[in-house]
Design an enzyme around this catalytic site. Structure first.
Site, PDB file in Angstrom:
ATOM      1  N   ASP A 109     -31.217 -13.820 -34.531  1.00  9.47           N
ATOM      2  CA  ASP A 109     -32.241 -12.929 -33.992  1.00  9.47           C
ATOM      3  C   ASP A 109     -33.353 -13.635 -33.217  1.00  9.47           C
ATOM      4  O   ASP A 109     -34.367 -13.006 -32.893  1.00  9.47           O
ATOM      5  CB  ASP A 109     -32.864 -12.101 -35.130  1.00  9.47           C
ATOM      6  CG  ASP A 109     -31.943 -10.983 -35.584  1.00  9.47           C
ATOM      7  OD1 ASP A 109     -31.268 -10.389 -34.728  1.00  9.47           O
ATOM      8  OD2 ASP A 109     -31.887 -10.716 -36.800  1.00  9.47           O
ATOM      9  N   ASP A 167     -25.111  -6.353 -32.085  1.00  8.37           N
ATOM     10  CA  ASP A 167     -26.516  -6.600 -31.747  1.00  8.37           C
ATOM     11  C   ASP A 167     -26.719  -7.999 -31.146  1.00  8.37           C
ATOM     12  O   ASP A 167     -27.640  -8.231 -30.361  1.00  8.37           O
ATOM     13  CB  ASP A 167     -27.421  -6.489 -32.999  1.00  8.37           C
ATOM     14  CG  ASP A 167     -26.983  -5.445 -34.005  1.00  8.37           C
ATOM     15  OD1 ASP A 167     -25.768  -5.196 -34.115  1.00  8.37           O
ATOM     16  OD2 ASP A 167     -27.843  -4.913 -34.698  1.00  8.37           O
TER      17      ASP A 167
HETATM   18  N1  GLY Z   1     -30.398  -5.487 -35.230  1.00  8.71           N
HETATM   19  C1  GLY Z   1     -30.488  -4.566 -36.292  1.00  8.71           C
HETATM   20  C2  GLY Z   1     -30.571  -3.155 -35.854  1.00  8.71           C
HETATM   21  O1  GLY Z   1     -30.312  -2.812 -34.727  1.00  8.71           O
HETATM   22  O2  GLY Z   1     -30.911  -2.322 -36.679  1.00  8.71           O
END
Ligand code: GLY
Length: 393
Positions: A109, A167
């Protein structure tokens, strides 16, 4: 403080029947200036507003939270959209409080956390003192790439072996940028390879995507295709489709590899033509909810997915010859999000901008709440829209 915003209209904008053109945009920027200024006064740098708990208190994002970069990033976009210099000062304060995020190594992230905060800070100000943090974060993200498997590992927690979530496509932008800024072509190679492997293993025939693909770290073999936040392993989690659309559009922009553009257009078509998309174009949190769990009327919408889709479509419109259909669709989303149904009234909603997003429905977490990333991508989409429509503040 409400900042007066003057709109210079595009010479060719067609008048509408009910209001002078782009009145909705002007009203929206006024709400944005008010809410973001109040939020910056209310919350502490390093404890950024993330969502609203069921008991009405605000859930904040600390330094290790994947969403921690969105509030500083929203302040930067708010500054660009409104011209309010005070927002730039606040944005700097909230950005610098994330300095220690540069040391995090256990998540993919880093892009969400640092590129949205420090990345925007550097893009807007050109201040090179933001670069060392960005250099560390990009290096740590790149170090999670395994060339044998061809993907970046998303998570280090839980029972997964080598999990990659859709993601993760979003964080590739940080690597493409880092490849140029830090003159390291390996970063771009890793991003291209990750996107190619993900195209192969995450997508179904209808261009919807799995949320999680778990790989065998020793062989690179796919062990399992599953979900973490969607309705079922086989369903189309709305934000996952949004992340993929945004990711492949951005990968094409950076690599000019035509297979990424084709993928982005296929995903756009899945989203834009989905029979269960509500009239206002704000999807229910999972495209398969209607059949499996609930009726569309009762199922919560996900404004965050809509905001990401709008931002991505506006970017996609610039990559293709006939992009008008993407601008039109994004405009419909932005008008819906800017209506009273989704946009907070000044002073309400704990100073978040948007209502009605979903974090993780089946974990009973963040259901029908404001979310910091809904606001971030809404602001980014408005900025992209203003650029395309030549709206100046
Ligand atoms: N990256 C986590 C979400 O989209 O909730």
């Amino acid at each position: 403080m409400v900042v007066a915003v003057t709109i210079a209209l595009n010479c060719c904008a067609a008048p509408t029947q009910d209001a002078p053109p782009l009145n909705w945009f002007k009203k929206t920027t006024e709400v944005i200036a008010f809410q973001l200024n109040k939020a910056a006064q209310t919350y502490q740098p390093g404890q950024n507003p993330r969502s609203v708990n069921p008991n009405g208190t605000v859930r904040t994002a600390g330094l290790t939270d994947w969403t921690t970069g969105f509030f500083p990033g929203s302040l930067w976009y708010g500054y660009e959209l409104t011209g309010d210099k005070h927002l730039a000062e606040e944005a700097k304060k909230f950005t610098l409080a994330l300095d220690s995020v540069r040391n995090i190594t256990n998540t993919h992230d880093m892009g969400f956390m640092l590129y949205c905060s420090y990345g925007n800070a550097y893009r807007i100000t050109g201040d090179k003192t933001y670069l060392p943090v960005l250099a560390d974060g990009a290096k740590h993200l790149y170090n999670r790439f395994n060339p044998k498997i061809g993907v970046i590992k998303s998570w280090d927690f839980s029972w997964w072996h080598y999990p990659v979530i859709i993601d993760n496509m979003m964080n590739l932008e940080y690597l493409y940028w880092g490849a140029k800024e830090f003159k390291n072509p390996n970063y771009a190679i890793a991003a291209n390879t990750h996107a190619t492997t993900t195209m192969k293993n995450h997508y179904r025939k209808d261009y919807s995507s799995y949320h999680v693909v778990d790989y065998d770290p020793a062989t690179g073999k796919v062990l399992r295709k599953a979900t973490h936040q969607g309705l079922t392993d086989e369903s189309a989690w709305a934000r996952g489709q949004a992340w993929g659309l945004y990711g492949y559009t951005m990968c094409y922009e950076n690599s000019k590899d035509p297979k990424f553009l084709a993928q982005a257009e296929h995903i756009a078509s899945f989203i834009m033509n989905h029979p269960r998309t509500p009239k206002d174009k704000i999807p229910v949190w999972d495209y398969d909810v209607h059949n499996a769990l609930d009726t569309e009327e009762r199922a919560p919408r996900d404004a965050s997915a809509a905001a990401v889709i709008a931002s991505a479509l506006l970017d996609l419109s610039k990559q293709v010859k006939n992009g008008e259909k993407y601008v039109d669709y994004a405009e419909q989303i932005l008008k819906s999000l800017s209506s009273d149904a989704y946009l907070a009234k000044p002073g309400e909603n704990h100073y978040f901008l948007l209502k009605h997003s979903v974090g993780a429905f089946l974990y009973n977490s963040e259901i029908d709440t404001p979310l910091d990333y809904a606001d971030y991508y809404y602001l980014e989409a408005l900025k992209r829209y203003a650029e395309i429509k030549k709206i100046n503040h």
